[in-house]
Design a protein around this motif. Structure first.
Motif, mmCIF file in Angstrom:
data_model
loop_
_atom_site.group_PDB
_atom_site.id
_atom_site.type_symbol
_atom_site.label_atom_id
_atom_site.label_comp_id
_atom_site.label_asym_id
_atom_site.label_seq_id
_atom_site.Cartn_x
_atom_site.Cartn_y
_atom_site.Cartn_z
ATOM 1 N N VAL A 246 3.212 1.056 7.208
ATOM 2 C CA VAL A 246 4.047 -0.122 7.451
ATOM 3 C C VAL A 246 5.510 0.328 7.394
ATOM 4 O O VAL A 246 6.013 0.716 6.339
ATOM 5 C CB VAL A 246 3.788 -1.208 6.368
ATOM 6 C CG1 VAL A 246 4.606 -2.448 6.644
ATOM 7 C CG2 VAL A 246 2.302 -1.546 6.295
ATOM 8 N N SER A 247 6.172 0.251 8.538
ATOM 9 C CA SER A 247 7.511 0.842 8.600
ATOM 10 C C SER A 247 8.538 0.053 7.792
ATOM 11 O O SER A 247 9.591 0.574 7.447
ATOM 12 C CB SER A 247 7.955 0.945 10.054
ATOM 13 O OG SER A 247 7.983 -0.358 10.599
ATOM 14 N N THR A 248 8.226 -1.203 7.448
ATOM 15 C CA THR A 248 9.195 -1.996 6.689
ATOM 16 C C THR A 248 9.041 -1.813 5.176
ATOM 17 O O THR A 248 9.667 -2.529 4.398
ATOM 18 C CB THR A 248 9.041 -3.493 7.022
ATOM 19 O OG1 THR A 248 7.656 -3.837 6.847
ATOM 20 C CG2 THR A 248 9.465 -3.807 8.431
ATOM 21 N N ALA A 249 8.198 -0.874 4.751
ATOM 22 C CA ALA A 249 8.010 -0.637 3.313
ATOM 23 C C ALA A 249 9.354 -0.341 2.653
ATOM 24 O O ALA A 249 10.197 0.339 3.222
ATOM 25 C CB ALA A 249 7.058 0.535 3.106
ATOM 26 N N GLU A 450 -13.064 -1.586 7.264
ATOM 27 C CA GLU A 450 -11.933 -0.661 7.390
ATOM 28 C C GLU A 450 -11.069 -0.960 8.623
ATOM 29 O O GLU A 450 -9.852 -0.822 8.588
ATOM 30 C CB GLU A 450 -12.449 0.783 7.433
ATOM 31 C CG GLU A 450 -11.323 1.789 7.399
ATOM 32 C CD GLU A 450 -11.788 3.227 7.185
ATOM 33 O OE1 GLU A 450 -12.867 3.459 6.628
ATOM 34 O OE2 GLU A 450 -11.050 4.123 7.600
ATOM 35 N N LYS A 451 -11.698 -1.417 9.687
ATOM 36 C CA LYS A 451 -10.935 -1.657 10.920
ATOM 37 C C LYS A 451 -9.908 -2.776 10.749
ATOM 38 O O LYS A 451 -8.934 -2.848 11.478
ATOM 39 C CB LYS A 451 -11.888 -1.952 12.084
ATOM 40 C CG LYS A 451 -12.660 -3.256 11.928
ATOM 41 C CD LYS A 451 -13.477 -3.560 13.178
ATOM 42 C CE LYS A 451 -14.356 -4.770 13.088
ATOM 43 N NZ LYS A 451 -13.927 -5.979 12.382
ATOM 44 N N ASP A 452 -10.125 -3.650 9.771
ATOM 45 C CA ASP A 452 -9.191 -4.769 9.559
ATOM 46 C C ASP A 452 -8.117 -4.456 8.504
ATOM 47 O O ASP A 452 -7.216 -5.272 8.269
ATOM 48 C CB ASP A 452 -9.970 -6.011 9.073
ATOM 49 C CG ASP A 452 -10.983 -6.484 10.098
ATOM 50 O OD1 ASP A 452 -10.668 -6.416 11.303
ATOM 51 O OD2 ASP A 452 -12.082 -6.911 9.697
ATOM 52 N N ALA A 453 -8.253 -3.311 7.832
ATOM 53 C CA ALA A 453 -7.458 -3.081 6.615
ATOM 54 C C ALA A 453 -5.951 -3.048 6.868
ATOM 55 O O ALA A 453 -5.184 -3.696 6.149
ATOM 56 C CB ALA A 453 -7.935 -1.804 5.931
ATOM 57 N N ILE A 454 -5.530 -2.309 7.886
ATOM 58 C CA ILE A 454 -4.076 -2.168 8.093
ATOM 59 C C ILE A 454 -3.451 -3.518 8.404
ATOM 60 O O ILE A 454 -2.380 -3.863 7.895
ATOM 61 C CB ILE A 454 -3.780 -1.159 9.228
ATOM 62 C CG1 ILE A 454 -4.216 0.228 8.768
ATOM 63 C CG2 ILE A 454 -2.301 -1.153 9.582
ATOM 64 C CD1 ILE A 454 -3.912 1.340 9.735
ATOM 65 N N GLU A 455 -4.144 -4.300 9.208
ATOM 66 C CA GLU A 455 -3.630 -5.621 9.578
ATOM 67 C C GLU A 455 -3.409 -6.472 8.317
ATOM 68 O O GLU A 455 -2.411 -7.190 8.198
ATOM 69 C CB GLU A 455 -4.641 -6.295 10.513
ATOM 70 C CG GLU A 455 -4.114 -7.540 11.168
ATOM 71 C CD GLU A 455 -5.171 -8.230 12.035
ATOM 72 O OE1 GLU A 455 -6.215 -7.605 12.332
ATOM 73 O OE2 GLU A 455 -4.943 -9.391 12.394
ATOM 74 N N ILE A 456 -4.351 -6.381 7.384
ATOM 75 C CA ILE A 456 -4.226 -7.175 6.157
ATOM 76 C C ILE A 456 -3.089 -6.657 5.278
ATOM 77 O O ILE A 456 -2.317 -7.438 4.719
ATOM 78 C CB ILE A 456 -5.560 -7.171 5.390
ATOM 79 C CG1 ILE A 456 -6.605 -7.901 6.227
ATOM 80 C CG2 ILE A 456 -5.406 -7.836 4.029
ATOM 81 C CD1 ILE A 456 -7.944 -7.993 5.585
ATOM 82 N N VAL A 457 -2.979 -5.341 5.166
ATOM 83 C CA VAL A 457 -1.880 -4.778 4.370
ATOM 84 C C VAL A 457 -0.554 -5.309 4.915
ATOM 85 O O VAL A 457 0.310 -5.777 4.164
ATOM 86 C CB VAL A 457 -1.908 -3.230 4.399
ATOM 87 C CG1 VAL A 457 -0.615 -2.656 3.835
ATOM 88 C CG2 VAL A 457 -3.097 -2.709 3.609
ATOM 89 N N LYS A 458 -0.410 -5.271 6.232
ATOM 90 C CA LYS A 458 0.842 -5.734 6.847
ATOM 91 C C LYS A 458 1.072 -7.217 6.563
ATOM 92 O O LYS A 458 2.185 -7.630 6.225
ATOM 93 C CB LYS A 458 0.805 -5.512 8.366
ATOM 94 C CG LYS A 458 1.031 -4.067 8.731
ATOM 95 C CD LYS A 458 1.091 -3.892 10.248
ATOM 96 C CE LYS A 458 1.348 -2.426 10.573
ATOM 97 N NZ LYS A 458 0.823 -2.034 11.883
ATOM 98 N N ALA A 459 0.004 -8.004 6.682
ATOM 99 C CA ALA A 459 0.142 -9.457 6.489
ATOM 100 C C ALA A 459 0.537 -9.792 5.052
ATOM 101 O O ALA A 459 1.407 -10.630 4.809
ATOM 102 C CB ALA A 459 -1.163 -10.150 6.863
ATOM 103 N N ILE A 460 -0.081 -9.117 4.084
ATOM 104 C CA ILE A 460 0.238 -9.407 2.678
ATOM 105 C C ILE A 460 1.644 -8.922 2.344
ATOM 106 O O ILE A 460 2.416 -9.592 1.648
ATOM 107 C CB ILE A 460 -0.814 -8.766 1.749
ATOM 108 C CG1 ILE A 460 -2.156 -9.485 1.943
ATOM 109 C CG2 ILE A 460 -0.387 -8.829 0.282
ATOM 110 C CD1 ILE A 460 -3.303 -8.905 1.185
#
Ligand code: ADP
Ligand code: ASP
Ligand code: MG
Length: 469
Positions: A246-249, A450-460
């Protein structure tokens, strides 16, 4: 003069130019501090060694030769750009050739025996750090500093014999390390120590777990009673989430030992999960810093969380390479000791359980374990429990899952965090497979595909405004 341990990760010693930069940093700071250096294998080398060890087990001798040639080439190239003095280059190259020669013999031995034990695997992976440390040593010497190179074993780090994930015998280690490195530091010599590798009481090489150079650094920090441990890496410090995902980290400038340990356990690769144990007992501050931007302040880890940063959620992490194991059986309902039997089987077979969840109906236990031990876990459970009068009727698994962990010390007692997290996931239309919250309330973890994980990390990350902290 203050004493500092400086650990440089594989990402900071990826190439010869980077090693030169490392030597620059050490030289610069040695005007102010007495420094001991801990160094990881060059980026990618530990993985390569693990891979070739497995291929050697299958008898692929030709491949062994290819890989050792490749490693020799890689380290020779690093020597040329890390060290300017020709005689010193030659000296270090000789050391490297000898070590690669030894590696080739070990791997050939594995080819013939056709067996790779945890013990021999540790021996093989130890070569990564054994090869990188002499180059860093040479680069520091090239800068006219007095320096001496040690393996973890030579430095005096003694561990138990839990190959692949050993822990130090701290009292013994402290005694030996002080005896061996203490006088050098007094004389202004900079020790360079291989991270990750040590030896058990019989002198057999052990490793302290993947990413273990951080642990080596804090073990040495305690043994040498240093003022601070600095972990140099390729990002600015510990961040609100993995900046590569996530580039906005955003950088977390200060964390407590407890918060940082929680993040390390739950996937922030920036730190080995057990590394903070030794230093937190002695109250030695740890700094995470960017070797490519030494001017940046980094993250400071100390005893107390910062008082003015009381936001409940501080970070979100994703843990890949895990699998969910489900143990089902109506006979477990109301049967005292049934859980104990399941965990006994796992414990005796050295299978670490990362997360557990059960329902009041008690007909099911779901667990998260590392993906690479899934088949071993299933077969051990089936052998031990399916046949024994049917306590367990079925063992199933999903190996395409990831854990999402949401963390922060002030989640404790803040209402509505869980509902906000799960509402965020629901909004994405994604199904949660399993949930767990420790009683420490420092984190809430849940499992998704696992395929949904990055999307959720970004959303949270966005939902809790972590990109704006
Ligand atoms: P090193 O080789 O320096 O030990 P690691 O790869 O072990 O480096 O750890 C650093 C990496 O950890 C970073 O490059 C980053 O991608 C990853 N990482 C994951 N989560 C985080 C986080 N929350 N903060 C910082 N880095 C993280
Ligand atoms: N080289 C080891 C690994 O890759 C240890 C470390 O980098 O800290 O796991
Ligand atoms: Mg690391």
């Amino acid at each position: 003069m203050k004493k500092i341990i400086m650990k440089f990760g594989g990402t900071s010693v990826g190439t010869g130019e980077n090693i030169r930069q490392v030597a620059d940093i050490v030289t610069q700071y040695s005007k102010e501090y007495r420094i001991s250096v801990v160094v990881s294998a060059l980026a990618g080398v530990t993985n390569k060694l693990l891979e070739v060890a497995c291929q050697a087990k299958n008898g692929d001798e030709k491949l062994v030769k290819n890989v050792t040639d490749e490693l020799l080439q890689k380290h020779r190239e690093a020597v040329v750009s890390a060290i300017t003095g020709k005689p010193l280059q030659k000296e270090v190259n000789q050391i490297i050739e000898e070590i690669v020669g030894e590696l080739e013999k070990v791997l050939t031995g594995i080819c013939y025996v056709g067996e790779l034990t945890p013990k021999s695997k540790d021996y093989v992976v130890s070569f990564g750090e054994r090869l990188s440390a002499p180059i860093v040593w040479g680069a520091i010497r090239d800068h006219k500093l007095e320096t001496q190179c040690f393996t973890g074993k030579e430095a005096g780090i003694v561990t138990d014999s839990n190959f692949g994930d050993a822990d130090p015998l701290m009292n013994f280690t402290m005694h030996l390390v002080r005896e061996r490195l203490g006088p050098l530091l007094e004389k202004g010599v900079t020790p360079v120590v291989t991270g990750f590798i040590a030896a058990d009481q019989n002198g057999i090489v052990t490793t302290v777990g993947r990413g273990g150079s951080d642990y080596t650094a804090t073990i040495l920090g305690v043994a040498l009673e240093v003022d601070e441990v600095w972990i140099w890496t390729d990002v600015d410090g510990i961040m609100t989430t993995d900046p590569k995902l996530v580039s906005t980290a955003k950088l977390l400038p200060q964390l407590s030992y407890q918060e940082a340990a929680e993040m390390a356990i739950f996937g922030a690769k920036a730190m080995h999960p057990r590394a903070l144990g030794p230093v937190s007992k002695e109250n030695i501050p740890v700094r995470i810093r960017n070797a490519f931007h030494p001017e940046n302040p980094g993250t400071l880890i100390t005893k107390e969380p910062v008082a003015d940063a009381k936001q409940a959620v501080k970070a979100v992490a994703m843990i890949k390479d895990v699998a969910m194991l489900n143990v089902n059986g109506a006979a477990m309902v109301g049967a005292p000791g049934s859980y104990a039997k399941v965990f006994d089987v796992l414990g005796k077979n050295n299978i670490n359980v990362m997360m557990i969840s059960t329902a009041v109906s008690e007909a099911n236990i779901s667990m998260i374990i590392k993906r690479n031990i899934l088949s071993r876990a299933i077969s051990n459970l089936e052998i031990a429990l399916l046949e024994r009068g049917g306590l367990v009727s079925e063992v199933t698994a999903e190996d395409d899952v990831a854990v999402i962990a949401v963390m922060g010390a002030y989640m404790k007692g803040t209402l509505g965090i869980a509902s906000k997290i799960f509402a965020t996931v629901a909004k994405k239309g994604i199904n949660i497979r399993m949930i767990a919250q420790g009683s420490s309330e420092l984190n809430i973890s849940f499992v998704v595909k696992e395929k949904d994980a990055i999307e959720i990390v970004k959303a949270i990350h966005e939902e809790f405004n972590l990109d704006k902290t």
